[in-house]
Motif scaffolding. Structure first.
Motif, PDB file in Angstrom:
ATOM      1  N   THR A  55      -5.574  13.532 -14.367  1.00  0.00           N
ATOM      2  CA  THR A  55      -4.323  13.329 -13.638  1.00  0.00           C
ATOM      3  C   THR A  55      -4.415  13.811 -12.188  1.00  0.00           C
ATOM      4  O   THR A  55      -3.583  13.428 -11.353  1.00  0.00           O
ATOM      5  N   SER A  56      -5.422  14.650 -11.881  1.00  0.00           N
ATOM      6  CA  SER A  56      -5.559  15.135 -10.504  1.00  0.00           C
ATOM      7  C   SER A  56      -5.918  14.003  -9.551  1.00  0.00           C
ATOM      8  O   SER A  56      -5.781  14.141  -8.334  1.00  0.00           O
ATOM      9  N   LEU A  57      -6.388  12.896 -10.095  1.00  0.00           N
ATOM     10  CA  LEU A  57      -6.819  11.764  -9.265  1.00  0.00           C
ATOM     11  C   LEU A  57      -5.728  10.715  -9.103  1.00  0.00           C
ATOM     12  O   LEU A  57      -5.957   9.674  -8.478  1.00  0.00           O
ATOM     13  N   ASP A  58      -4.541  10.983  -9.672  1.00  0.00           N
ATOM     14  CA  ASP A  58      -3.471  10.004  -9.550  1.00  0.00           C
ATOM     15  C   ASP A  58      -3.034   9.852  -8.099  1.00  0.00           C
ATOM     16  O   ASP A  58      -2.865  10.843  -7.377  1.00  0.00           O
ATOM     17  N   VAL A  59      -2.862   8.583  -7.702  1.00  0.00           N
ATOM     18  CA  VAL A  59      -2.360   8.288  -6.353  1.00  0.00           C
ATOM     19  C   VAL A  59      -0.870   8.009  -6.510  1.00  0.00           C
ATOM     20  O   VAL A  59      -0.451   6.902  -6.865  1.00  0.00           O
ATOM     21  N   ASP A  60      -0.058   9.040  -6.269  1.00  0.00           N
ATOM     22  CA  ASP A  60       1.387   8.926  -6.463  1.00  0.00           C
ATOM     23  C   ASP A  60       2.096   9.798  -5.454  1.00  0.00           C
ATOM     24  O   ASP A  60       1.477  10.355  -4.561  1.00  0.00           O
ATOM     25  N   ASP A  61       3.414   9.900  -5.614  1.00  0.00           N
ATOM     26  CA  ASP A  61       4.205  10.660  -4.646  1.00  0.00           C
ATOM     27  C   ASP A  61       4.414  12.101  -5.059  1.00  0.00           C
ATOM     28  O   ASP A  61       5.352  12.764  -4.611  1.00  0.00           O
ATOM     29  N   SER A  62       3.554  12.593  -5.945  1.00  0.00           N
ATOM     30  CA  SER A  62       3.642  13.995  -6.350  1.00  0.00           C
ATOM     31  C   SER A  62       3.489  14.887  -5.130  1.00  0.00           C
ATOM     32  O   SER A  62       2.724  14.594  -4.205  1.00  0.00           O
ATOM     33  N   CYS A  90      -9.336  15.015   0.586  1.00  0.00           N
ATOM     34  CA  CYS A  90      -9.984  14.507  -0.628  1.00  0.00           C
ATOM     35  C   CYS A  90      -8.926  13.918  -1.564  1.00  0.00           C
ATOM     36  O   CYS A  90      -7.719  14.156  -1.415  1.00  0.00           O
ATOM     37  N   LEU A  91      -9.382  13.167  -2.542  1.00  0.00           N
ATOM     38  CA  LEU A  91      -8.458  12.412  -3.392  1.00  0.00           C
ATOM     39  C   LEU A  91      -7.650  13.314  -4.328  1.00  0.00           C
ATOM     40  O   LEU A  91      -6.447  13.103  -4.522  1.00  0.00           O
ATOM     41  N   ASN A  92      -8.246  14.333  -4.856  1.00  0.00           N
ATOM     42  CA  ASN A  92      -7.645  15.077  -5.966  1.00  0.00           C
ATOM     43  C   ASN A  92      -6.710  16.186  -5.503  1.00  0.00           C
ATOM     44  O   ASN A  92      -6.722  16.609  -4.350  1.00  0.00           O
ATOM     45  N   THR A  93      -5.914  16.655  -6.497  1.00  0.00           N
ATOM     46  CA  THR A  93      -5.038  17.807  -6.263  1.00  0.00           C
ATOM     47  C   THR A  93      -5.860  19.078  -6.308  1.00  0.00           C
ATOM     48  O   THR A  93      -6.979  19.110  -6.803  1.00  0.00           O
ATOM     49  N   ASP A  94      -5.232  20.139  -5.817  1.00  0.00           N
ATOM     50  CA  ASP A  94      -5.921  21.434  -5.804  1.00  0.00           C
ATOM     51  C   ASP A  94      -5.949  22.056  -7.202  1.00  0.00           C
ATOM     52  O   ASP A  94      -6.973  22.606  -7.624  1.00  0.00           O
ATOM     53  N   GLU A  95      -4.834  21.948  -7.951  1.00  0.00           N
ATOM     54  CA  GLU A  95      -4.764  22.537  -9.276  1.00  0.00           C
ATOM     55  C   GLU A  95      -5.364  21.588 -10.315  1.00  0.00           C
ATOM     56  O   GLU A  95      -5.168  20.382 -10.258  1.00  0.00           O
ATOM     57  N   LEU A 152      -3.344  21.581   1.201  1.00  0.00           N
ATOM     58  CA  LEU A 152      -2.188  21.339   2.054  1.00  0.00           C
ATOM     59  C   LEU A 152      -1.252  20.378   1.330  1.00  0.00           C
ATOM     60  O   LEU A 152      -1.692  19.528   0.544  1.00  0.00           O
ATOM     61  N   HIS A 153       0.049  20.537   1.605  1.00  0.00           N
ATOM     62  CA  HIS A 153       1.039  19.635   1.006  1.00  0.00           C
ATOM     63  C   HIS A 153       0.748  18.221   1.497  1.00  0.00           C
ATOM     64  O   HIS A 153       0.456  18.000   2.674  1.00  0.00           O
ATOM     65  N   PRO A 154       0.807  17.208   0.657  1.00  0.00           N
ATOM     66  CA  PRO A 154       0.394  15.837   1.028  1.00  0.00           C
ATOM     67  C   PRO A 154       1.246  15.192   2.115  1.00  0.00           C
ATOM     68  O   PRO A 154       0.832  14.195   2.709  1.00  0.00           O
ATOM     69  N   THR A 155       2.437  15.771   2.383  1.00  0.00           N
ATOM     70  CA  THR A 155       3.252  15.194   3.464  1.00  0.00           C
ATOM     71  C   THR A 155       2.875  15.752   4.828  1.00  0.00           C
ATOM     72  O   THR A 155       3.361  15.239   5.852  1.00  0.00           O
ATOM     73  N   LEU A 156       2.068  16.788   4.817  1.00  0.00           N
ATOM     74  CA  LEU A 156       1.757  17.457   6.065  1.00  0.00           C
ATOM     75  C   LEU A 156       0.454  16.928   6.654  1.00  0.00           C
ATOM     76  O   LEU A 156      -0.423  16.429   5.950  1.00  0.00           O
ATOM     77  N   GLY A 157       0.375  17.063   7.942  1.00  0.00           N
ATOM     78  CA  GLY A 157      -0.864  16.756   8.654  1.00  0.00           C
ATOM     79  C   GLY A 157      -0.855  17.563   9.938  1.00  0.00           C
ATOM     80  O   GLY A 157       0.207  17.980  10.401  1.00  0.00           O
ATOM     81  N   ASP A 158      -1.977  17.785  10.493  1.00  0.00           N
ATOM     82  CA  ASP A 158      -2.032  18.600  11.704  1.00  0.00           C
ATOM     83  C   ASP A 158      -3.100  18.020  12.628  1.00  0.00           C
ATOM     84  O   ASP A 158      -3.836  17.098  12.262  1.00  0.00           O
ATOM     85  N   PHE A 159      -3.190  18.596  13.859  1.00  0.00           N
ATOM     86  CA  PHE A 159      -4.155  18.072  14.834  1.00  0.00           C
ATOM     87  C   PHE A 159      -5.595  18.439  14.491  1.00  0.00           C
ATOM     88  O   PHE A 159      -6.490  18.259  15.295  1.00  0.00           O
ATOM     89  N   ASN A 160      -5.802  18.976  13.274  1.00  0.00           N
ATOM     90  CA  ASN A 160      -7.176  19.192  12.819  1.00  0.00           C
ATOM     91  C   ASN A 160      -7.421  18.590  11.441  1.00  0.00           C
ATOM     92  O   ASN A 160      -8.384  18.924  10.777  1.00  0.00           O
ATOM     93  N   CYS A 161      -6.546  17.678  11.025  1.00  0.00           N
ATOM     94  CA  CYS A 161      -6.689  17.052   9.705  1.00  0.00           C
ATOM     95  C   CYS A 161      -6.964  15.556   9.852  1.00  0.00           C
ATOM     96  O   CYS A 161      -6.181  14.831  10.492  1.00  0.00           O
ATOM     97  N   TRP A 164       0.795  -1.228   0.000  1.00  0.00           N
ATOM     98  CA  TRP A 164       0.000   0.000   0.000  1.00  0.00           C
ATOM     99  C   TRP A 164       0.827   1.278   0.000  1.00  0.00           C
ATOM    100  O   TRP A 164       0.308   2.345  -0.215  1.00  0.00           O
ATOM    101  N   TRP A 165       2.147   1.133   0.196  1.00  0.00           N
ATOM    102  CA  TRP A 165       3.016   2.318   0.115  1.00  0.00           C
ATOM    103  C   TRP A 165       3.687   2.456  -1.259  1.00  0.00           C
ATOM    104  O   TRP A 165       4.405   3.436  -1.498  1.00  0.00           O
ATOM    105  N   LYS A 166       3.439   1.525  -2.160  1.00  0.00           N
ATOM    106  CA  LYS A 166       4.095   1.591  -3.475  1.00  0.00           C
ATOM    107  C   LYS A 166       3.653   2.845  -4.217  1.00  0.00           C
ATOM    108  O   LYS A 166       2.465   3.120  -4.345  1.00  0.00           O
ATOM    109  N   GLY A 167       4.629   3.596  -4.714  1.00  0.00           N
ATOM    110  CA  GLY A 167       4.329   4.816  -5.450  1.00  0.00           C
ATOM    111  C   GLY A 167       4.005   5.997  -4.577  1.00  0.00           C
ATOM    112  O   GLY A 167       3.719   7.083  -5.091  1.00  0.00           O
ATOM    113  N   LEU A 168       4.013   5.812  -3.248  1.00  0.00           N
ATOM    114  CA  LEU A 168       3.718   6.909  -2.320  1.00  0.00           C
ATOM    115  C   LEU A 168       4.962   7.233  -1.519  1.00  0.00           C
ATOM    116  O   LEU A 168       5.860   6.391  -1.341  1.00  0.00           O
TER     117      LEU A 168
END
Length: 933
Positions: free
Chosen positions: A882-889, A871-876, A915-924, A759-763
């Motif tokens: 391609t906004s729905l790609d599950v990758d390490d972008s 949510c699944l998609n990118t902001d832009e 938010l950047h996909p590597t980030l998380g906070d106590f309200n996410c 489940w971590w492949k490509g992430l």
């Protein structure tokens, strides 16, 4: 003044023993105790002048009453055609014991023509009459320092030859006879009590020495061939036993005296278990009332009810009154149900019943075992029932006699009407029977049934019963067993000692013989069968204090009913309202809790479970009575588990109310439906249901895999803010709640963060970060987009389904309930009470699903507030595939919904955060969707 031995109806004196002998009198209140071994009945005559010795007389009377002797006041003489002197002298002649009190006043002197040629006062005439008739005389003379007012001293007032007559009499008394002197009222009372006790003991001893055995047999009034044993065994004496109910004549008279007083239309009789309360009333008092013993002018209809003998308390009241209710033109069933709904109408209904259904009689309601009102019946009905009875009894047409175990009197303190009864003469405490009464209880029924029993055996049983509190049922049972094993017409010592093993052994022996028969009627061990039978019949009022319960026979499963029938047949249990399937059954008597070894052992082993169940039953009733107020719930999981385990141990079926009460988590979840519940209270409810193991589907884990509750979302068209594109949403499923800590923990424990997992492949692999709040039913926060995506892949593999994050247009379609005009899950207008936002002031996340008013039309929860959701998609360029790609972008990903620290604008369904996909906070946090995007 004397107590007239012939005025039984007026004074409540008991004159004759059951054998026709006259005996010594010991008096309590208005009744005499008789020792039937004496040939004469000493009655006490108290003589004195009145005004000067009023306080002294009062002290004597109070002292005698406290010592269970009683003397009537002079005021008890009623007006009539007799002259006072004639009345007094006749009473002296009838008396066996004379008490004279003398001070410094001679008293009234009747004229010579009234058979008083010597010019003596009534006081001296009484004394001379007692001497002439050789009555035992107890004389007490006041000292000079007795404090008698000078206005009541003949020598000071000039009355009766300036005191010469009283002085001459005092001199004679002080020199010619054995006299005691007194100075103070209570000193006099002590002297009188001691002298009376000594005198009566001497009379009793003399009577025993001179008494001759009677050759005249007692009349046989009980036919053992048709009526069986004159002893009821463990069951109480009923009205059919009135002719052989002996030894309680004094108490019956005392109760009747109380009932004659207008203020005692509600009479409460208390006593220890096994003291004979039920027998006293049903076999003693009620037959007397029905036969004119209370009033020859007024007929009585007497009815006995037991509070637990009905589907509810008012049904138990109406059942024995069925005929009266029907004559009054009502339906018994309908009346019971009406009273259940309108308990405040009880007094009125009883009065209507008495007026229209008794054909001129007065209704006497005997409430037997009234403790059941508090211990077995629904607490919601108790207060109204008792108030209605009290009110009806004082408004006419009804008299109430109630019996209650003395150890339950404290329940009466909380009821204002019963407290009033206890404070007055309407409370009659029934004490233990004395030796004379116990002897009569044993011997008189036998003689009336034509049986013989030796004096030695009687004395042996009297001694044992007197030393064993509450043992009258054991006595009656042993006597019944002696009757069953009689030799000819004789109840013998040999059977009592050798076969029964005495009083204590009689029940144990009988129970042992009965228990041997149990395997013949059911194919299980005796111990298992008895456990199944005992469980519904015992309630533990407090630790170590069991009491009986009544249950319908058909409440038992079919295999156990033959055991119940056997125990009823053998009188260890009793069946009421017949022995048909719907009849009530119970332990025959509470004495069996100690006397039946198997029952005593079972109670001892299960007393904690029994006590827990009793507490649960009572508290569940309180909870129901207070409109299911959650503050009355048990919120201690250990306590609830203990009650559930006890139910399981006993194999009991529970009432719907108790079943709900012992599921407090579900009840608290129901409380959440109330809009007025505050944010803080919702938070506490969330923590409380967690203690019981949050039972809601979709919140926890099953078999190590998150239990997701899926909600179907309809398709539609969505326009995103800041995006010039209309998105078509196909029907899909979304999780009812955000992923919780418990569900994310399952991912962790299953190796979720091992970097080589598929489940971590490509992430971009993330290191585990702790959540700020770790309650298992709270949403998992401090989660990056990569972690959320990896979780969805892991769950897909474990569930063999396609599980992913929702796109933001799917999320928005779910958050508006499919209605694009909605700004919030519940509609167009902001309402801070429907979600956990910055306005809740909690400053943290809440357990999921605590705002049902904030759910969407489809039932999805927490789509506004609590945590932002990835949510699944990118902001832009979200419209691009391609906004729905599950990758390490590292392209920012979108979040929706706002959180616990945000204002209303950010909690709108359309508001977009990134938010950047590597980030998380106590309200996410995040929730899952299902199906192809």
């Amino acid at each position: 003044m004397s107590i007239e031995a012939g005025q039984t109806e007026k004074t409540g004196l008991r004159l004759l023993s059951d054998s026709g002998q006259i005996g010594i009198v010991k008096r309590t209140d208005n009744c005499h105790r008789i020792n039937t071994s004496f040939a004469t009945m000493p009655t006490i005559y108290l003589s004195s002048t009145f005004e000067d010795l009023k306080d002294f007389r009062q002290a004597v009377l109070e002292g005698l009453r406290k010592s269970e002797y009683y003397l009537l006041n002079m005021e008890n003489y009623v007006s009539g055609a007799q002259r006072p002197v004639d009345k007094c002298l006749k009473d002296v002649a009838k008396a066996d014991l004379y008490i004279g009190l003398f001070a410094f006043r001679y008293g009234y002197v009747p004229p010579a023509q009234h058979q008083n040629p010597r010019g003596l006062s009534i006081t001296e005439l009484e004394y001379r009459k007692a001497q002439e008739l050789k009555k035992p005389c107890l004389v007490f003379v006041a000292k000079e320092d007795a404090g008698i007012p000078l206005t009541l001293v003949d020598a000071c007032t000039g009355d009766n030859d300036r005191g010469e007559k009283i002085n001459a009499l005092r001199k004679e008394l002080l020199t010619e006879i054995l006299t005691s002197q007194f100075s103070h009222p209570h000193q006099l009372a002590t002297l009188v009590l001691a002298a009376v006790k000594t005198q009566l003991e001497q009379l009793a001893h003399s009577a025993d020495e001179t008494a001759q055995p009677s050759d005249v047999p007692s009349p046989i009034i009980w036919d053992i061939n048709t009526q069986g044993s004159p002893y009821p065994g463990l069951l109480h004496f009923t009205r059919k036993h009135a002719s052989v109910f002996c030894g309680r004549e004094l108490e019956v008279g005392e109760v009747l005296d109380r009932l004659r007083q207008p203020e005692n239309r509600f009479l409460l009789i208390s006593g220890a278990s096994g003291s004979g309360k039920s027998s006293l009333v049903e076999a003693g008092v009620l037959p007397q009332m029905e036969n004119g013993g209370l009033s020859s002018d007024l007929p009585y209809t007497c009815v006995r009810m037991v509070p637990s003998q009905g589907s509810h308390l008012f049904d138990a009241l109406v059942r024995p009154l069925h005929a009266v209710v029907e004559r009054a033109g009502s339906s018994a069933f309908e009346l019971a149900e009406k009273l259940l709904k309108e308990p405040q109408s009880l007094s009125k209904q009883l009065q209507v019943m008495a007026a229209n259904g008794l054909e001129g009689a007065s209704l006497v309601l005997f409430v037997d075992q009234m403790e059941e009102v508090f211990t077995v019946c629904d607490p919601a009905h108790a207060a109204a029932f008792l108030s209605g009875l009290y009110q009806a009894s004082h408004e006419g047409g009804l008299q109430v006699i109630a019996t209650i175990r003395s150890d339950f009197l404290s329940y009466c303190y909380d009821h204002p009407d019963l407290l009033t009864v206890l404070k007055g003469t309407g409370h009659y405490p029934l004490g233990a029977a004395d030796a004379i009464s116990i002897r009569d209880m044993i011997g008189q029924p036998a003689r009336r049934a034509g049986l013989t029993i030796s004096d030695k055996l009687v004395r042996t049983m009297v001694k044992v019963v007197g030393a064993t509190p509450g043992s009258l049922p054991l006595l009656a049972f042993a006597l019944q067993q002696l009757f069953n094993r009689r030799i000819g017409d004789a109840l013998t010592e040999e059977v009592y000692e050798q076969e029964l093993g005495g009083l204590a052994g009689a029940i144990g022996l009988h129970a042992e013989e009965v228990e041997k028969k149990i395997p013949t009627v059911v194919n299980v061990t005796t111990e298992e069968a008895l456990s199944k039978v005992f469980a519904p019949l015992v309630a533990m009022v407090s630790e170590g204090q069991p009491t009986r319960k009544r249950v319908r026979k058909d409440a038992y499963e079919a295999p156990w009913r033959p055991v119940v029938d056997l125990l009823i047949k053998e009188r260890l249990m009793q069946g009421e309202e017949g022995e048909q399937a719907e009849g009530l059954v119970s332990i025959a008597h509470e004495t069996l809790f100690q006397a039946w070894p198997s029952l005593a052992k079972w109670v001892a082993e299960n007393q904690q479970d029994l006590f827990t169940l009793r507490q649960a039953d009572m508290q569940a009733g309180e909870w129901e009575r207070h409109g299911y107020d959650p503050t009355y719930l048990w919120l201690n999981p250990a306590r609830v588990r203990a009650a559930r385990q006890a139910i399981k141990n006993f194999g009991k079926t529970t009432s719907p109310v108790l079943e709900r009460f012992l599921n407090p988590a579900q009840e608290l979840i129901t409380v959440l439906e109330r809009p007025e519940v505050s944010h803080q209270d919702r938070f506490q409810i969330g923590l409380t249901i967690l203690q019981f193991g949050d039972p809601r589907p979709g919140v926890g884990v099953k078999d190590g895999i998150p239990d997701i509750e899926w909600i179907d979302i309809p398709g539609g068209k969505i326009r995103l803010e800041e995006v010039d594109h209309v998105f078509t949403v196909k029907p899909f499923k979304i999780a009812k709640y955000p992923v919780t800590n418990a569900q994310f923990q399952a991912f962790i424990e299953d190796g979720g963060y091992e970097p080589d997992q598929e489940w971590w492949k490509g992430l971009e692999h993330q290191d585990l970060r702790s959540s700020a709040w770790q309650e298992p039913n709270a949403p998992r926060e401090n989660v990056s987009w990569f972690e959320a995506a990896a979780f969805c892949r892991w769950l897909s593999a474990r569930r063999n389904e396609v599980i992913r994050l929702p796109t933001e247009w799917e999320w928005q379609q779910a958050a508006t309930g499919g209605n694009p005009v909605n700004d919030y899950p519940w509609g167009t207008d902001w309402d801070a009470a429907r979600c956990n936002s910055g306005e809740s002031r909690l400053n943290r996340t809440m357990p999921v699903g605590l705002y049902p008013q904030g759910a969407t039309a489809q039932g999805v929860m927490d789509l506004a507030g609590n945590v932002w959701e990835w949510c699944l998609n990118t902001d832009e360029n979200p419209e691009q595939p391609t906004s729905l790609d599950v990758d390490d972008s590292d392209a920012p990903r979108v979040l929706h919904g706002g959180s616990w620290l945000n204002v209303a604008w950010l909690l709108r369904a359309a508001d977009r955060n990134r938010l950047h996909p590597t980030l998380g906070d106590f309200n996410c946090g995040f929730r899952c969707a299902q199906g192809a995007p």
